[in-house]
Each structure stands twice: as structure tokens, then as C-alpha cells.
Enzyme design. Sequence first.
Site, mmCIF file in Angstrom:
data_model
loop_
_atom_site.group_PDB
_atom_site.id
_atom_site.type_symbol
_atom_site.label_atom_id
_atom_site.label_comp_id
_atom_site.label_asym_id
_atom_site.label_seq_id
_atom_site.Cartn_x
_atom_site.Cartn_y
_atom_site.Cartn_z
ATOM 1 C CG HIS A 186 -2.120 -0.966 0.822
ATOM 2 N ND1 HIS A 186 -2.052 -2.318 1.106
ATOM 3 C CD2 HIS A 186 -3.267 -0.782 0.145
ATOM 4 C CE1 HIS A 186 -3.131 -2.892 0.652
ATOM 5 N NE2 HIS A 186 -3.891 -1.990 0.068
ATOM 6 N NE ARG A 203 -6.573 0.793 -2.199
ATOM 7 C CZ ARG A 203 -6.093 1.005 -3.434
ATOM 8 N NH1 ARG A 203 -5.900 2.238 -3.859
ATOM 9 N NH2 ARG A 203 -5.810 -0.016 -4.218
ATOM 10 N NE ARG A 217 -11.658 -1.104 -0.614
ATOM 11 C CZ ARG A 217 -10.422 -1.437 -0.994
ATOM 12 N NH1 ARG A 217 -10.246 -2.245 -2.020
ATOM 13 N NH2 ARG A 217 -9.375 -0.951 -0.367
ATOM 14 C CD GLU A 223 -10.733 -6.956 -3.252
ATOM 15 O OE1 GLU A 223 -9.791 -6.200 -3.027
ATOM 16 O OE2 GLU A 223 -11.674 -7.128 -2.449
ATOM 17 C CG ASN A 229 -3.874 -4.137 -6.567
ATOM 18 O OD1 ASN A 229 -3.467 -4.098 -7.723
ATOM 19 N ND2 ASN A 229 -4.229 -3.066 -5.900
ATOM 20 C CG ASP A 230 -6.413 -8.214 -2.431
ATOM 21 O OD1 ASP A 230 -5.392 -8.655 -1.883
ATOM 22 O OD2 ASP A 230 -7.002 -7.198 -2.048
ATOM 23 N NE ARG A 268 -1.997 -5.960 -2.202
ATOM 24 C CZ ARG A 268 -3.127 -5.261 -2.287
ATOM 25 N NH1 ARG A 268 -4.292 -5.865 -2.085
ATOM 26 N NH2 ARG A 268 -3.116 -3.997 -2.580
ATOM 27 C CB CYS A 283 -10.462 -0.350 -8.886
ATOM 28 S SG CYS A 283 -10.890 -1.653 -7.740
HETATM 29 C C1 PEP Z 1 -7.258 -4.690 -5.318
HETATM 30 O O1 PEP Z 1 -7.159 -5.660 -4.557
HETATM 31 O O2 PEP Z 1 -6.956 -4.731 -6.533
HETATM 32 C C2 PEP Z 1 -7.752 -3.401 -4.796
HETATM 33 C C3 PEP Z 1 -7.979 -2.393 -5.605
HETATM 34 O O3 PEP Z 1 -7.895 -3.305 -3.445
HETATM 35 P P1 PEP Z 1 -6.663 -3.003 -2.436
HETATM 36 O O4 PEP Z 1 -5.444 -2.741 -3.253
HETATM 37 O O5 PEP Z 1 -7.065 -1.845 -1.607
HETATM 38 O O6 PEP Z 1 -6.593 -4.283 -1.656
HETATM 39 MG MG MG Z 2 -7.977 -5.582 -2.608
#
Ligand code: PEP
Ligand code: MG
Length: 824
Positions: A445, A552, A588, A682, A705-706, A716, A752
Site C-alpha cells: 500500500h 479506500r 468501498r 478480488e 491486486n488481490d 502481493r 481498480c
Molecule cells: C485490489 O485488490 O486490486 C484493490 C484495488 O484493493 P486493495 O489494493 O485496496 O486491496
Molecule cells: Mg484488494
Amino acid sequence: MTTGQGVGIVVVSHSRPLARAALALASEMLHGRQVRIELAAGLDEATFGTDAVRVKEAIQSVDGPEGVVVLMDLGSAVLSAELALDLLGDPAARERVTLSAAPIVEGLVVAAVAASGGATRAEVAAEARNALLGKAAHLSVPDEGAPTPALARPAPTDSDVVGRFTVANSHGLHARPAARLVSEVGGLDATVILTNLTTGTGPVPAASLSRVATLGAQQGHEVEIRAGGPQAQEAVEHLLALAARNFDEVAPGVDTPATASSTTGPLPASPGIAIGPLRRLAAPPIEVDETEVGDPAAEWRRVVEAVAEVRRDIEHLRALTERQAGETEAAIFDAHLTLLADATLLADVKQRINEGMGASAAWTVCLQAIEREWSDLSDSYLRERAADVRAVGDQVRRVLAGAAAQQPAAEGILVARDLTPAQAAALDMTAVRGIVLAAGSASSHAAILARSRGIPLVVSAGRDVLGVPEGTLLVVDGGTGEVHVDPDPGVVADHRRRAALAAERRARDLDLASEPAVTRDGTTICVAANLGSVADARSAFAAGADEAGLVRTEFLFLGRGTPPDVAEQEEEYAAIAAALGGRRATLRTLDVGGDKPLPYLPMPAEANPFLGVRGLRLALERPTLLRDQLDAVCRTARRAPTSVMFPMVSTVAELRAAREALVAAAGPDGVPDGLRVGMMVEVPAAALKIESFLPHLDFVSIGTNDLTQYALAAERGNPGVAAIFDALDPAVLHLVDHVCQAARGRVEVAVCGEVASDDAAVPLLVGLGVRELSVGPHAVPAVKARVRELDVEQCEVVAKQALRLESAQDVRELVAGWEGLAPR
Ligand code: PEP
Ligand code: MG
């Protein structure tokens, strides 16, 4: 065994498996009768330790009119239980708790049986206290009725078990091996004292890090161990074995398993070129106002809460470091954690507060005393460890003073070991031209925040960078991962030229950024922004974002110790809506857990946090928290275009429960008409079952991402698997394809995740059917420019081909090889 009435019981133990086994044994005796018993044991499944905040929560969860009896194992378990009482704000609740001196196994068995039969708290406590009588009678041991030997006998006696070892560690028994020693005896029922036979220093209690360090035990010194109590023999054996292993320190020059950071870095994490002097995080001065000292109980509670908060932060940083750089690096934090749990230190602080000092003054005086003792030691390495004491002491003082977060002292390139999400979010980015992290990963993050602000970032640069002096000129290329330390003028000039070219292109993209992104053959793609703050919303507006595709919300109140109420949340959402100037914001709900802890939402450590209670799972376990957030969302939606979406959904039942929570939170006015409801995709299971989810949704947003980490089993944040973690892996593209096919003509599909701003990914996502790309605010103009270069029909052909390939690498080469699609 958490239901039923009567006296509640809490078991505080250093070991979770131990407490669980004791509970299982006690359950056998109950024959199905219900007793409320809660465990507060271990820091996690495998780490010994106790946590006062967790004990407090356990007490609260079994509390009732009949009160609670608390059973504890050794040393700091007792201290944690006492701290937990201090933390219970309500004096009446404290009155209902009895701390029992009974042994936990025998005590729990008889206490549980007594409680199940409806005994009062006094009776349950008396039963527990007498738990050893039966065994004593059987063995013909007279009932001494006195405190246990372990607590009552601090001085050496003839019956002690004695052992000796010679310190082999090159820096002696400094803070880290000392911390290891202290933790080794912490889990045993024995009173252990140590004497440095070479210098005659001691004896000191082995359970106190601050005392052990004052032994001044250097390489070659002989140390005597004396232990009394039921596990004296084990204590001596364990310590001798530990000493023989050099307290688990790795000697310099010895081969260690390659850590992730040593094999994979440096890695590019946020594109752009930065040139400037090296800067480190510096702590602004702590200003303490103690003109008004509260009553001792309140001041002590402040200390306990501050210590608990700092401990959580350090545990988080330790876990991150362990995952990203390996155990050896992570062990640096153990000495800090052990110091924060030092019973002698905390008892000193408490005593000073009882004598009338304020929390901060008492803490400072006690820490300074330890720091002085360490600084006076003759060994230079040990002397330097006084800095560890100062660092931890200052962290607690900062929390006590509500001081501002650490910032670089002046403008330049920030170099740090790693940044937690909270540290990254608190950075004043106006002073940060670029960031180099010794550890860290491109999908953490901290990296997402850097990208969202357009700050060049290189991660996994290796620990050597931490030794470069402040002020040294650095050239950093966050697009390639290059870091030049004190470079030749030619290198500087070359990078300045490239930075100027990039700036020209950006200026061109920015000129058109507020126009819609329409492909060459006329399809409009919504290019939205991912936000973590009101400042991001302003940047998104300035960068021409069509809307906010992901807010977020967990980042909005990161620095707080208490949850925001409905009004505070509504105010923050309204500020975001205002900054977006009428564009839709997709809020979210809290996505906490995994690598994102929230200070005001303490959670037990989990062995696999990314597979644990995170996102919607956590929200459904904390209905009040979810209701308040959804209430604030509904209020916002009555004033501004708003969507809500739920993170980390894996079952339709979870989504249904979330929708029910929304209806309940909306109250008599009903769910606002304009509020669109969506979910994040995700989890691979959600992508594969998307058909079942669609009837409950207005839109879906794929969190690549997830989705990537779960699909490829590659965490990740772990640079060791960074080469596997690529959202363009055909497996991930198949999941995206499946969602798009099912949703076609029914609901809109957004992406996203970070891949949405990847030049190579944009044509593929468009080709698969994605019609919204939500990216960091800084990336909006470039993504819009990229979309305008594309032809949807061509993208569809390429996307189909990509699905048939073997690897992400093949996919990237495919895109690069197509006329008109090669990344810019
Ligand atoms: C993701 O998982 O792609 C996402 C956008 O959520 P975060 O990165 O906040 O887990
Ligand atoms: Mg995520």
C-alpha cells in the site's frame, strides 16, 4: 464454550496451544454443561506472549452480573491481567473481576466445574485457589498456603538449579540475544537469575531485558544461571542450549538463506525520475504539556494504551519485514517488543505515576534511567544499543503527546527501511521528490500511495542504502529501479534530460485530461481515480478523472485510536464529494486485515492474514462498525452521486448479509435511489461464481491486486514472489474474461487494481470488455491518452490471443509486438 450464564472465566497464557489444550481438558469434565470461557493466549498461534488489550477484550466478552475470574500463567501474564483491569474504564466492571493465583490447568478444571454448577465468583475463585490441595494431599506435601516459590523467592538458595555458560557472541549479550534469552525464560514456571561471574555484576532477574543488559556480558564472559521453581531444570537446560546456539544470532560471514530482498531488488515501484539529496525520516520534537496531571489510574491507563499501540505498530512492521526481508532482519524488532513488555520497567513507571507523576514524565524518567545504564556499559556495541531504548521510548512518548508523524527533515529523496501504510499516508509528499526503500514491495500500500501521488519509488533496494549519509546526491528512476548514489555529472545530466522529456509528455496528456477517453473507433472508457484522502480527491479532479472508482475508506482515519462516528465519516465523504465537483464517488466499505491494520480496530494476529478475517468478513463480524459506515454512506448518497462496494467478498451469503446491513442502516427513509451497489471481485471464487452474484449488483469492480495474489498464490507484498505476481498472467486474464462475459449487457465491469494503469494492460482489459479503469490520480491523464490510441476491435483480437498464452511475459511480448499497441 462461550454461551450460558454465571461466572465467566478468562485464561491468560503465554501460549495459545497450551491454553486451548487446558480448555479441552476442562471441557471433558463439564459433560456438555455451558460455561463462558475466553482465552487470551499467545501473540499468535506460535509466538509466546500476552497482550493486555486482548485480555481486556476477553474479560469484556465473558463479563456479566456474576463477574469474571481470571487465571494466568507466568510473569508477564499476571502483569497483562493487571493492565487489563486498568484498561477497563468502568470501575464497576473492574470490581466484578477476580485475578486468581491458581495454576491454570488445575485451576481451570475446578473453576469451570464450579462455574457450571452455578457457584458465585467468590466460590469459583476459592475453588481455583484450592486446586492443588488434592494433589498436595496425595503426595503428602504440607499445604503452605503461601505464594508460589517462583514469586516469593527472588534471591539464590541452595536448592536452585545452577548452570554456567560463556558468551560467544561477538557483541556479547547485547539487546537482541538478551531479548531472545528473556523470551526463552518467559514461558517457563521458574524464577531465573543471572550473574556475570567475570565482572561480578548481578544477580539480575532473567525475565527483565533492562536488567539483563546491565550485566555487561561481553564475548568470553562467564555467566551463571540460577533457577528455582517447578521448571527450574528446564529453564537452565533451555538457556544453556540457547547459549550454545549463540542465542540464535547468525555470526557474520555465515551463509544465511537468501532473503527476498537480497535476491530480487532493487525493483521499480512507481515510475518517474527523481534527483535530490538523501533524506531520512526524522521525528519532529515531542512537546509534552503536563501542567495538568490526571489521577494516577487515568495516567497509568494512558501509558498502557500507548504501549499497546506502539506494540501493535512494531508487530506489524516486524511481520512486514519478515515477509519481505526475512527473519534475520525482522529480529531487529524483537528487542523493541521485549522492552515494551518488560515487567520491571512497567512496574517502575506505574510506581512513579502512583507517586504523582504524569504519564509522559514517568515514562521518560524510567526510559532515561535504562538508557543511561546502557550508555555507561563498557562495551561499545552495547552502548550503541541504548539507541534502541531511545527509539522505543520516543515512540511511546509520541503517542502520549499525540505528536505528528515522522517526516523527512527537508526536501529530497526519502530513504527508509520500509513504510507502513500509516507512515506512508502521513508523509508530507510536498517534501518528497522520490522514495527508496531498503525492503518493501511494488504492490504494497505504500507503493500504491506513492503511485497515486506520482512520486518515483524504488523498493527492495537492499540494506546498504540505509548506510548512505544524509544529504548525499541520489538519482532514482522509479520506472526501471535504478538508484545512483553520488553519481557522475553525466548520469545526472542524462536523467535530467529524460525527466524533461517525460514532463513534456505529461503536459500534453494533462492538456486533454478533462476530455472523455474515447477509443479511435468511438467507445468511451470511463477513466476513474482511486482515492485514499480528500487531498487525493483534489488531485483526481485536477487530473481530469471522470469519477472516483475506488475510495479506500480505511485510509481516511488511519491515525486514530478510536473509530470515527457517523457524523465524522459523513463529513469526510462530503469533503471528497465536494472536491470531486459533482463526479460520482465509489465508497468501498472498510477493507481492514491482510497487510492493513487499523489502530482503532485491534485484531488478533493471524498466521495467514491475507486468508483470514479481512474486508467484508471482518465488517460482518463487527455489525456496529458496518452499520455506522453504511449509515454515513446513505447520508452522503442523499446529497451527492455515490456508489458503495464491498471488498473481499467470497460467498453470495456475505453479499446478501451486506445488502441487508445496508437496508437496516438506511433506516425508515430507505436506501437512497441514486446509491449504486457493487462488489469487488478480488477472490477467484467470486470471479468464477459471478453469475450468482450479479442479481444483487449494479456494478462490479475487479481488484486485480488481490485477485492476482489469490489466483497465483503469490503474496502481493512479498518481493520474493514478485516475478510470479503479474496481473497479466493468462490465469488472471481468464478470470477477468469470465466476469466480463457474464456481466455483458447486465452490469458494468471496472478494474481498480494497479494493472489498470499499466500501458500493456489497458488494451487487453478494453479488449476483454472492461469499460472503466480506475487508477491512481496521477496516472489518469496518461491512461486517457493511452485509451485514445486504441481500436476496440483490435484490442479484442489481441485479448483473445493473450488468453491462449503461457505466461505474463508472453502476454507482454504479444502486446509490444502489435502495430499500434506497443506501450508508449
Ligand atoms: C485490489 O485488490 O486490486 C484493490 C484495488 O484493493 P486493495 O489494493 O485496496 O486491496
Ligand atoms: Mg484488494
